[in-house]
Design an enzyme around this catalytic site. Structure first.
Site, short mmCIF file in Angstrom:
data_model
loop_
_atom_site.label_atom_id
_atom_site.label_comp_id
_atom_site.label_asym_id
_atom_site.label_seq_id
_atom_site.Cartn_x
_atom_site.Cartn_y
_atom_site.Cartn_z
N ASP A 91 -2.95 6.95 19.87
CA ASP A 91 -2.24 6.87 19.21
C ASP A 91 -0.69 7.89 18.01
OD1 ASP A 91 -1.12 4.81 17.12
OD2 ASP A 91 -2.71 3.93 16.51
C1 BGC Z 1 0.31 2.65 15.78
C2 BGC Z 1 0.15 1.98 17.26
C3 BGC Z 1 2.14 1.83 17.69
C4 BGC Z 1 2.51 3.56 17.18
C5 BGC Z 1 3.89 3.89 17.45
C6 BGC Z 1 1.15 3.63 14.78
O1 BGC Z 1 1.10 4.17 14.05
O2 BGC Z 1 -0.93 1.66 15.51
O3 BGC Z 1 0.41 0.13 17.65
O4 BGC Z 1 2.28 1.58 18.81
O5 BGC Z 1 2.48 3.66 15.89
O6 BGC Z 1 4.74 3.40 16.94
#
Ligand code: BGC
Length: 766
Positions: free
Chosen positions: A297
């Site tokens: 993530d």
């Molecule tokens: C989120 C993810 C997301 C990623 C990219 C993160 O902060 O937890 O779910 O896909 O950002 O934007």
């Protein structure tokens, strides 16, 4: 062959394919031979790569360059640009639009030594430009076809815009409405989450054509169990809950062929998910046979330092790589340290090869090697985005997502002629909020508001009054102090409008940006002064239909007690107002059922239907005394349970029958029920089947959803709905630490909600 670089492996892979086809394994299927050819192609690319290029494939950067602007010359953007030119960027996120994607892809393909294409990812969570209901709302439809169609629409628009990969579906089972991201998943039940995960994976990925994108199943795992419902907070769950509740939707999505997974910000058993080898290597890749790759993530590798699990970014990179986190989203951990870690012997090159193979495999599956510009077609982009049929598709799923919570005085459906209708609430006139929390490619103001939807019906006289604001500002990252709006100056106008009306429609709830990532709440009532507005208007005219637009279960005990009609309309996307108006006027008979329990108060949270029995009350134990599991100031039950939802039809259940009292390993029983539509309107009902395993090697929930059927029943008609129960139905993760069916006694329940009392016994003997 449009692709010019790398003639060696393209030719080599062709030769290998010929060789593969001429082996003695004549019975090999077409699919398998395609698989073999991809694996061989991957190997032939890998054989050409330097360690730095391999690490580059494991590096993902956020968008850094508006291609219409000058080439970046300093700072992080310049560094990323240099890395892209060296072939050290395997993926980018948040670059969109054919023009930008093509420009960056061109650099990867034409200016790097090997010309390996970049994979472009984006959070296409509930639509791209044409926005669908938020996933929690869609889950309320229990309609797998509509949900799959919605994912297809999202994929088609995203793919037409140059994207190859969406960071969806989120399959985190959510029990805590304080957690803002409940809007992004399918609610509290593992089975419903699993079914929806499969539908969404199929919808996004299709057959990997030019209108499909790779899915990314997230957040692996446990993220939704953040303590106190506070996003990013510590997670501490048992092995039992992990396997029986959290993991099933991930497994279902992996089995459905999802190409990628995303790990999560949280720790599990004291080990952050990004550095967790049990989750990523043992479970996902070894036990489940997942062949795709895992992306971290955003920054989660670097965050292992803040967790106190690594002393610095270098150690984080070491732990993440060894644990099987294949791609680094914006931590700079791999690109800075991984080659050194390999040279120092801290990470084996075999592990790097495994990660890179997985990433290359996905690029081959998507057809990016055959044509890196497969998704870059300006004409297609123009004709695809916002297509009329997409608007119809999102309207269809929006209508199906609405849940009728109360309709006591038959205020609904509204009469089409001669009524004076007051419409009250800032959210009624809001064309942005219905787009929900994850709509980063959609333009503000592009949703049909409730007011517009109602105004499309011409027979009645509509007066609108705002009453009170729900939020100010609209930037995605603004802090939510704006939730405390206090201005009551619009109350007078709202009261006047209500006084002169036959029916008052109050549209209240949460702004689209009061839910979603980072938007946890400690209170679950109507934000700001909306509750006060509601009660003030009620004194002027109690004929109120409350239309809730929100991204999570809310606590609305006063409304449930006092108002004649309540409609849960969530954040429904671009066609929101039309969908709501069609339901209010009865042109669509509501069929949605809640995918999450609605608590009476925050104190009940987390609240979910599939809870365990406790020792108190035990069998026959009186509940008059104080020594049993309860609150002294409130009922244990939710305000509205999981699976609940009304219709303008009336459904009556009778005649629950099992075909036999017991079954064994290789047999099964059927369970049937008669469902009568005793009203004079045709309708749809979600007939739900639950079981209760009465005793087992580990304790089991009081009810578990195991099947459902969404069925249309004409006015006056009775339908018999039949389900099958076999050993698969009753399997769970037992004290032996494996999925198996245990002999014993069970109950089966059927009904239109999880609180159904209609039951029959059965047993399993193996
Ligand atoms: C989120 C993810 C997301 C990623 C990219 C993160 O902060 O937890 O779910 O896909 O950002 O934007």
């Amino acid at each position: 062959m449009k692709y010019k670089k790398l003639p060696f492996y393209v030719v080599a892979s062709g030769l290998l394919l010929v060789l593969a086809c001429s082996t003695p394994k004549q019975n090999i299927t077409a699919v398998n031979s395609k698989e073999i050819s991809i694996d061989r192609k991957v190997d032939s690319v890998l054989a050409l790569m330097t360690l730095e290029e391999k690490v580059g494939q494991m590096n993902q950067y956020n968008g850094f360059w508006e291609v219409t602007g000058p080439v970046p010359e300093e700072g992080t953007a310049a560094l990323k640009y240099e890395h892209l030119k060296k072939g050290w960027v395997g993926s980018m996120l948040n670059v969109k639009g054919v023009k930008d994607v093509r420009a960056l892809q061109k650099i990867a393909v034409e200016e790097t030594r090997l010309g390996i294409p970049v994979i472009f990812g984006f959070d296409v969570i509930h639509g791209y430009k044409t926005i669908s209901p938020v996933p929690l709302a869609e889950a309320a439809s229990w309609d797998m076809e509509a949900i799959e169609r919605s994912a297809q629409i999202a994929a088609a628009e995203a793919a037409a815009s140059g994207l190859n990969w969406t960071f969806a579906p989120m399959v985190d089972v959510s029990r805590d409405a304080r957690w803002g991201r409940v809007m992004e998943g399918a609610g509290e039940d593992p089975y419903l989450n699993s079914r929806i995960a499969v539908a969404r994976v199929h919808g996004f990925q299709g057959n990997f054509g030019e209108f499909n994108v790779a899915a990314c199943v997230k957040h692996f795992a446990g993220y939704s169990f953040a303590e106190s419902g506070r996003d990013y907070n510590t997670v501490d769950v048992s092995n039992n809950t992990l396997h029986n509740i959290i993991l099933p939707p991930f497994k279902a999505a992996s089995d459905a062929g999802a190409l990628t997974f995303m790990n999560s910000f949280n720790e599990l058993e004291g080990i952050p998910a990004t550095g967790n080898p049990y989750l990523q290597r043992t479970l996902l890749k070894e036990d489940w046979g997942f062949k795709g790759f895992v992306v971290s993530d955003w920054g989660s590798m670097g965050e292992m330092v803040s967790h106190g699990y690594a002393k610095d970014l270098k150690e984080s990179a070491e732990r993440a790589a060894n644990a099987g986190s294949d791609m680094d989203m914006e931590s700079y951990g791999y690109i800075t340290h991984l080659a050194k870690l390999v040279n120092e012997g801290k990470v084996s090159e075999d592990k790097i090869d495994d990660a890179v193979r997985r990433i290359l495999r996905v690029k081959f599956m998507l057809g990016l090697f055959e044509d890196p510009y497969k998704y870059c077609n300006e004409a297609r982009e123009l004709e695809t985005i916002g297509k009329k049929e997409f608007q119809e598709g999102v309207l269809d799923v929006a209508k199906k997502s609405i849940v009728l919570l109360k309709n006591d005085k038959n205020l609904l459906p509204l009469k089409k002629q001669g009524q004076k209708i007051a419409v009250i609430g800032a959210l009624a006139n809001d064309k942005t909020s219905p787009l929900g929390s994850w709509r980063i490619a959609a333009d503000d103001g592009t949703a049909i508001s409730v007011l517009e939807g109602l105004q499309n019906y011409k027979g009645n006289q509509i007066t609108y009054a705002k009453g009170a604001d729900v939020a100010v500002g609209k930037t995605v990252f603004a802090s939510e102090t704006r939730i405390n709006m206090t201005d009551k100056s619009g109350f007078g106008e709202a009261v006047t409008a209500a006084k002169g009306a036959d029916v008052v429609i109050m549209v209240l709830g949460e702004h689209g940006l009061q839910t979603g990532e980072g938007r946890s709440r400690s209170e679950l009532g109507l934000p700001g002064v909306q509750q006060e507005l509601l009660e003030t208007v009620y004194k002027a005219n109690p004929n109120i239909v409350l239309v809730l637009t929100n991204g999570r279960p809310l606590t609305i005990p006063w409304a449930a007690e006092n108002l004649p009609a309540i409609v849960e309309a969530w954040h429904l996307g671009t066609q929101s107002g039309n969908a709501i108006a069609q339901v209010l006027y009865g042109d669509y008979n509501p069929s949605g059922k809640l995918p999450m329990s609605f608590p009476r108060s925050v104190g009940q949270v987390p609240i979910y239907y599939n809870h365990k029995s406790t020792g108190r009350p035990g069998n026959g134990q009186p509940t008059e005394s104080v020594f049993w599991s309860h609150y002294i100031d409130q009922d244990n039950s939710p305000l509205y349970p999981f699976g609940y939802g009304l219709s303008y039809s009336k459904f009556e259940y009778s005649n629950l029958k099992t075909s036999a009292a017991s079954f064994g390993k290789d047999s099964k029983i059927t369970v049937s029920v008669d469902v009568k539509n005793s009203s004079n309107v045709d309708g749809k009902e979600v007939v739900q089947l639950y079981i209760h395993d009465l005793f087992a090697s580990v304790t089991r929930p009081v009810k578990e959803l195991k099947n459902f059927e969404l069925t249309e029943i004409k006015a006056g008609e009775t339908k018999t709905v039949t389900f099958t129960i076999d050993s698969k139905t009753i399997e769970f993760y037992t004290a032996n630490n494996k999925w198996e069916a245990e002999p014993g006694d069970f109950k089966v329940f059927i009904g239109g909600s999880s609180d159904t009392k209609m039951e029959a016994p059965f047993s399993y003997t193996n």
